[in-house]
Design a protein around this motif. Structure first.
Motif, PDB file in Angstrom:
ATOM      1  N   PHE A 313       0.824  -1.197   0.000  1.00  0.00           N
ATOM      2  CA  PHE A 313       0.000   0.000   0.000  1.00  0.00           C
ATOM      3  C   PHE A 313       0.864   1.256   0.000  1.00  0.00           C
ATOM      4  CE2 PHE A 313      -2.069   3.365   2.567  1.00  0.00           C
ATOM      5  CZ  PHE A 313      -3.119   3.665   1.712  1.00  0.00           C
ATOM      6  N   GLY A 314       1.850   1.297   0.890  1.00  0.00           N
ATOM      7  CA  GLY A 314       2.735   2.450   0.957  1.00  0.00           C
ATOM      8  C   GLY A 314       3.529   2.635  -0.319  1.00  0.00           C
ATOM      9  N   MET A 315       3.998   1.535  -0.891  1.00  0.00           N
ATOM     10  CA  MET A 315       4.770   1.625  -2.128  1.00  0.00           C
ATOM     11  C   MET A 315       3.927   2.192  -3.266  1.00  0.00           C
ATOM     12  SD  MET A 315       5.353  -0.019  -5.276  1.00  0.00           S
ATOM     13  CE  MET A 315       4.866  -1.742  -5.107  1.00  0.00           C
ATOM     14  N   LEU A 316       2.682   1.718  -3.401  1.00  0.00           N
ATOM     15  CA  LEU A 316       1.809   2.181  -4.478  1.00  0.00           C
ATOM     16  C   LEU A 316       1.409   3.641  -4.287  1.00  0.00           C
ATOM     17  CD1 LEU A 316      -0.510  -0.931  -4.959  1.00  0.00           C
ATOM     18  CD2 LEU A 316       1.276  -0.112  -6.495  1.00  0.00           C
ATOM     19  N   VAL A 317       1.144   4.031  -3.040  1.00  0.00           N
ATOM     20  CA  VAL A 317       0.787   5.429  -2.771  1.00  0.00           C
ATOM     21  C   VAL A 317       1.956   6.348  -3.120  1.00  0.00           C
ATOM     22  CG1 VAL A 317       0.265   7.104  -0.948  1.00  0.00           C
ATOM     23  CG2 VAL A 317      -0.957   4.933  -1.028  1.00  0.00           C
ATOM     24  N   GLY A 318       3.160   5.975  -2.666  1.00  0.00           N
ATOM     25  CA  GLY A 318       4.331   6.797  -2.942  1.00  0.00           C
ATOM     26  C   GLY A 318       4.610   6.921  -4.433  1.00  0.00           C
ATOM     27  N   ILE A 319       4.578   5.796  -5.140  1.00  0.00           N
ATOM     28  CA  ILE A 319       4.809   5.812  -6.586  1.00  0.00           C
ATOM     29  C   ILE A 319       3.743   6.638  -7.292  1.00  0.00           C
ATOM     30  CG2 ILE A 319       4.726   4.387  -8.663  1.00  0.00           C
ATOM     31  CD1 ILE A 319       7.360   4.145  -7.282  1.00  0.00           C
ATOM     32  N   GLY A 320       2.488   6.508  -6.858  1.00  0.00           N
ATOM     33  CA  GLY A 320       1.403   7.248  -7.480  1.00  0.00           C
ATOM     34  C   GLY A 320       1.548   8.748  -7.309  1.00  0.00           C
ATOM     35  N   ILE A 321       1.891   9.189  -6.100  1.00  0.00           N
ATOM     36  CA  ILE A 321       2.026  10.618  -5.829  1.00  0.00           C
ATOM     37  C   ILE A 321       3.195  11.209  -6.604  1.00  0.00           C
ATOM     38  CG2 ILE A 321       2.597  12.309  -4.025  1.00  0.00           C
ATOM     39  CD1 ILE A 321       1.000  10.539  -2.067  1.00  0.00           C
ATOM     40  N   ILE A 322       4.356  10.562  -6.533  1.00  0.00           N
ATOM     41  CA  ILE A 322       5.535  11.082  -7.226  1.00  0.00           C
ATOM     42  C   ILE A 322       5.346  11.038  -8.741  1.00  0.00           C
ATOM     43  CG2 ILE A 322       7.990  10.717  -7.641  1.00  0.00           C
ATOM     44  CD1 ILE A 322       7.397  11.910  -4.936  1.00  0.00           C
ATOM     45  N   SER A 323       4.739   9.977  -9.246  1.00  0.00           N
ATOM     46  CA  SER A 323       4.507   9.870 -10.690  1.00  0.00           C
ATOM     47  C   SER A 323       3.557  10.953 -11.171  1.00  0.00           C
ATOM     48  CB  SER A 323       3.944   8.490 -11.034  1.00  0.00           C
ATOM     49  OG  SER A 323       4.861   7.468 -10.715  1.00  0.00           O
ATOM     50  N   THR A 324       2.515  11.234 -10.401  1.00  0.00           N
ATOM     51  CA  THR A 324       1.568  12.280 -10.793  1.00  0.00           C
ATOM     52  C   THR A 324       2.255  13.636 -10.863  1.00  0.00           C
ATOM     53  OG1 THR A 324      -0.279  11.072  -9.785  1.00  0.00           O
ATOM     54  CG2 THR A 324      -0.604  13.418 -10.198  1.00  0.00           C
ATOM     55  N   ILE A 325       3.105  13.942  -9.874  1.00  0.00           N
ATOM     56  CA  ILE A 325       3.856  15.198  -9.891  1.00  0.00           C
ATOM     57  C   ILE A 325       4.769  15.242 -11.114  1.00  0.00           C
ATOM     58  CG2 ILE A 325       5.625  16.553  -8.699  1.00  0.00           C
ATOM     59  CD1 ILE A 325       4.451  15.556  -6.058  1.00  0.00           C
ATOM     60  N   GLY A 326       5.479  14.150 -11.364  1.00  0.00           N
ATOM     61  CA  GLY A 326       6.407  14.109 -12.492  1.00  0.00           C
ATOM     62  C   GLY A 326       5.707  14.225 -13.835  1.00  0.00           C
ATOM     63  N   GLY A 365       3.720  15.076   2.238  1.00  0.00           N
ATOM     64  CA  GLY A 365       3.666  14.653   3.638  1.00  0.00           C
ATOM     65  C   GLY A 365       3.456  13.158   3.755  1.00  0.00           C
ATOM     66  N   ILE A 366       2.617  12.613   2.869  1.00  0.00           N
ATOM     67  CA  ILE A 366       2.390  11.164   2.865  1.00  0.00           C
ATOM     68  C   ILE A 366       3.661  10.426   2.466  1.00  0.00           C
ATOM     69  CG2 ILE A 366       1.064   9.297   1.818  1.00  0.00           C
ATOM     70  CD1 ILE A 366      -1.227  11.302   1.441  1.00  0.00           C
ATOM     71  N   VAL A 367       4.335  10.899   1.418  1.00  0.00           N
ATOM     72  CA  VAL A 367       5.557  10.236   0.955  1.00  0.00           C
ATOM     73  C   VAL A 367       6.642  10.302   2.030  1.00  0.00           C
ATOM     74  CG1 VAL A 367       7.382  10.248  -0.796  1.00  0.00           C
ATOM     75  CG2 VAL A 367       5.013  10.712  -1.457  1.00  0.00           C
ATOM     76  N   LEU A 368       6.790  11.440   2.683  1.00  0.00           N
ATOM     77  CA  LEU A 368       7.793  11.568   3.749  1.00  0.00           C
ATOM     78  C   LEU A 368       7.425  10.699   4.947  1.00  0.00           C
ATOM     79  CD1 LEU A 368       8.391  15.395   3.454  1.00  0.00           C
ATOM     80  CD2 LEU A 368      10.105  13.623   3.053  1.00  0.00           C
ATOM     81  N   GLY A 369       6.134  10.537   5.218  1.00  0.00           N
ATOM     82  CA  GLY A 369       5.710   9.611   6.266  1.00  0.00           C
ATOM     83  C   GLY A 369       6.058   8.179   5.919  1.00  0.00           C
ATOM     84  N   ILE A 370       5.931   7.826   4.627  1.00  0.00           N
ATOM     85  CA  ILE A 370       6.340   6.494   4.172  1.00  0.00           C
ATOM     86  C   ILE A 370       7.834   6.297   4.404  1.00  0.00           C
ATOM     87  CG2 ILE A 370       6.625   5.065   2.107  1.00  0.00           C
ATOM     88  CD1 ILE A 370       3.999   6.318   1.069  1.00  0.00           C
ATOM     89  N   SER A 371       8.624   7.340   4.129  1.00  0.00           N
ATOM     90  CA  SER A 371      10.070   7.229   4.333  1.00  0.00           C
ATOM     91  C   SER A 371      10.408   7.049   5.809  1.00  0.00           C
ATOM     92  CB  SER A 371      10.778   8.465   3.780  1.00  0.00           C
ATOM     93  OG  SER A 371      10.589   9.605   4.610  1.00  0.00           O
ATOM     94  N   ARG A 372       9.634   7.653   6.698  1.00  0.00           N
ATOM     95  CA  ARG A 372       9.889   7.496   8.136  1.00  0.00           C
ATOM     96  C   ARG A 372       9.673   6.056   8.575  1.00  0.00           C
ATOM     97  NH1 ARG A 372       7.972  11.752  12.458  1.00  0.00           N
ATOM     98  NH2 ARG A 372       9.470  10.432  13.540  1.00  0.00           N
ATOM     99  N   GLN A 373       8.570   5.465   8.125  1.00  0.00           N
ATOM    100  CA  GLN A 373       8.305   4.096   8.557  1.00  0.00           C
ATOM    101  C   GLN A 373       9.185   3.087   7.843  1.00  0.00           C
ATOM    102  OE1 GLN A 373       3.629   4.775   9.128  1.00  0.00           O
ATOM    103  NE2 GLN A 373       4.344   2.810   9.833  1.00  0.00           N
ATOM    104  N   SER A 374       9.676   3.437   6.673  1.00  0.00           N
ATOM    105  CA  SER A 374      10.633   2.554   6.003  1.00  0.00           C
ATOM    106  C   SER A 374      11.960   2.534   6.744  1.00  0.00           C
ATOM    107  CB  SER A 374      10.853   3.017   4.552  1.00  0.00           C
ATOM    108  OG  SER A 374       9.647   2.956   3.827  1.00  0.00           O
ATOM    109  N   ASN A 375      12.249   3.597   7.507  1.00  0.00           N
ATOM    110  CA  ASN A 375      13.505   3.696   8.257  1.00  0.00           C
ATOM    111  C   ASN A 375      13.365   3.247   9.698  1.00  0.00           C
ATOM    112  OD1 ASN A 375      14.861   4.760   6.053  1.00  0.00           O
ATOM    113  ND2 ASN A 375      14.360   6.870   6.592  1.00  0.00           N
ATOM    114  N   GLU A 376      12.222   2.635  10.050  1.00  0.00           N
ATOM    115  CA  GLU A 376      12.029   2.172  11.428  1.00  0.00           C
ATOM    116  C   GLU A 376      13.028   1.069  11.766  1.00  0.00           C
ATOM    117  OE1 GLU A 376       8.035   0.920  11.812  1.00  0.00           O
ATOM    118  OE2 GLU A 376       7.287   2.915  12.360  1.00  0.00           O
ATOM    119  N   ARG A 377      13.451   1.084  13.021  1.00  0.00           N
ATOM    120  CA  ARG A 377      14.371   0.046  13.510  1.00  0.00           C
ATOM    121  C   ARG A 377      13.828  -0.514  14.817  1.00  0.00           C
ATOM    122  NH1 ARG A 377      17.939   3.976  11.557  1.00  0.00           N
ATOM    123  NH2 ARG A 377      19.369   3.220   9.952  1.00  0.00           N
ATOM    124  N   LEU A 378      14.026  -1.798  14.976  1.00  0.00           N
ATOM    125  CA  LEU A 378      13.644  -2.404  16.248  1.00  0.00           C
ATOM    126  C   LEU A 378      14.601  -1.945  17.332  1.00  0.00           C
ATOM    127  CD1 LEU A 378      12.873  -6.073  15.127  1.00  0.00           C
ATOM    128  CD2 LEU A 378      11.216  -4.289  15.742  1.00  0.00           C
TER     129      LEU A 378
END
Length: 386
Positions: A313-326, A365-378
């Motif tokens: 879900f996060g991957m598709l949202v991020g790709i969709g937002i960036i692709s639309t801007i591009g 903001g959504i894409v940057l939020g995706i980047s935050r959770q992609s960088n989560e560490r236990l």
């Protein structure tokens, strides 16, 4: 087990977002100051457009920072309400909206003006990403997977065409199709549909032309001007000719910030759709090339951040937002340089427009939020086994 620690946002993407937004504000002031100063309805305030754009940008930055700190997975619960609200707003535009003669794109909400089509681009990405994530491999099935997605896209695109706004509709459809393709749709199905659609469009255009009114319409005039702007230099070709003059005046190094001549009532919509021409005139080939490199770096970083997301879900949202801007940036720049027919859409981050900058920053903001959770560490445990 302790919950994972929130990761940090992708600082390069965050910096590039701030940089593009700030540069856009500067260019809005530079390209609009002359017309704002000379027009009585703007009170002779050269900062009129810049101040309005700054308010929308600040609101967008606050929204971006807030959304960036919200776990993006929570958005899945809100995709349907967001989509339905957007559909209602789009449906209201043809009846109570306003705009230039022959088109209605804005809704008046008290002291603010809202362009629902800008937020529809974001809503359709969220809705499709959630739908595709739930369907999984069923998306490869035409009847139960691909067809429902295409119906949703066609429905929203049809609402936008009721305004009518061909440019926004095209960007929404292309961004949505990017999500569908990345989500795993069967390319054979899409290719077959594309061939059928192209054939139907070709037949319709041929019939319109034979009947003698195909090339009388506004959109066909745009195509004719694209082929030869100087065929009607004082009317339909005037704007694109002035845009090309701006690039010519800019030359290799540019006329300098604030020194554009074309913005002095020569180039219509210099602070909106044609702001890239002012960038070319004031910063020349060198400055324009640097701007494009930064924009490409922003898009590349956004795609990398999205692809690193382990959640579909996060991957598709991020790709969709960036692709639309591009895609929107590509279509705008292509139209301003007469590389493709002009469609009348803004350059994301740069052009004047409250709805445009607000929707773009919310998406980031959504894409940057995706980047935050992609960088989560236990978190490291204090108990070690001997």
């Amino acid at each position: 087990m302790n919950p994972p620690r929130r990761g940090t946002p992708d600082f390069l993407l965050l910096f590039l977002t701030f940089a593009l937004a700030a540069f856009g504000l500067l260019m809005v002031y530079s390209s609009s100051s002359a017309i704002a100063l000379s027009a009585e309805k703007y009170g002779g305030d050269s900062f009129y457009f810049a101040k309005r754009h700054a308010i929308a940008m600040i609101l967008g930055l606050f929204a971006m920072i807030f959304i960036m700190n919200v776990r993006y997975r929570m958005l899945r619960k809100w995709t349907l309400p967001i989509f339905l609200i957007t559909v209602v707003l789009l449906a209201l535009v043809p009846f109570i909206g306003y705009g230039p003669p022959g088109a209605r794109s804005w809704l008046a909400l008290g002291p603010f003006n809202l362009q629902p089509s800008e937020f529809a681009k974001l809503a359709i990405v969220l809705y499709l990403a959630n739908m595709i994530t739930r369907k999984g491999d069923k998306l490869r099935d035409f009847k139960n997977g691909l067809l429902p997605s295409l119906i949703i896209v066609g429905f929203v695109g049809g609402l936008i065409m009721m305004q009518p706004d061909l440019g926004s509709c095209a960007i929404l459809v292309l961004g949505a199709m990017t999500v569908i393709i990345v989500g795993g749709a069967n390319l054979k199905h899409l290719a077959a549909l594309g061939a059928v659609g192209a054939g139907v469009l070709g037949i319709a255009l041929g019939i319109m032309t034979i009947q003698g009114h195909g090339f009388d319409s506004y959109r066909f005039n745009r195509f004719r001007v694209f082929m030869d702007p100087w065929s009607d230099p004082l009317d339909t070709g005037f704007q694109i000719i002035q845009s090309l003059y701006a690039f010519g005046h800019g030359g290799f190094t540019g006329a300098g910030f604030g020194q554009s001549i074309q913005k002095l009532h020569y180039l219509p919509e210099a602070h909106n759709d044609f702001i890239f021409a002012i960038i070319g005139e004031e910063f020349g080939f060198l400055g324009t090339s640097l701007f494009l490199l930064i924009y490409i770096l922003f898009l590349w970083r956004g795609i990398i951040v999205s692809l690193r997301c382990p959640d579909p879900f996060g991957m598709l949202v991020g790709i969709g937002i960036i692709s639309t801007i591009g895609i929107q940036a590509l279509v705008n720049i292509g139209g301003v340089t007469n590389s493709i027919p002009m469609t009348g859409i803004t350059l994301p981050f740069i052009s004047y427009g409250g709805s445009s900058i607000l929707a773009t920053l919310i998406g980031m903001g959504i894409v940057l939020g995706i980047s935050r959770q992609s960088n989560e560490r236990l978190p490291e445990t204090s108990n070690k086994r001997s």
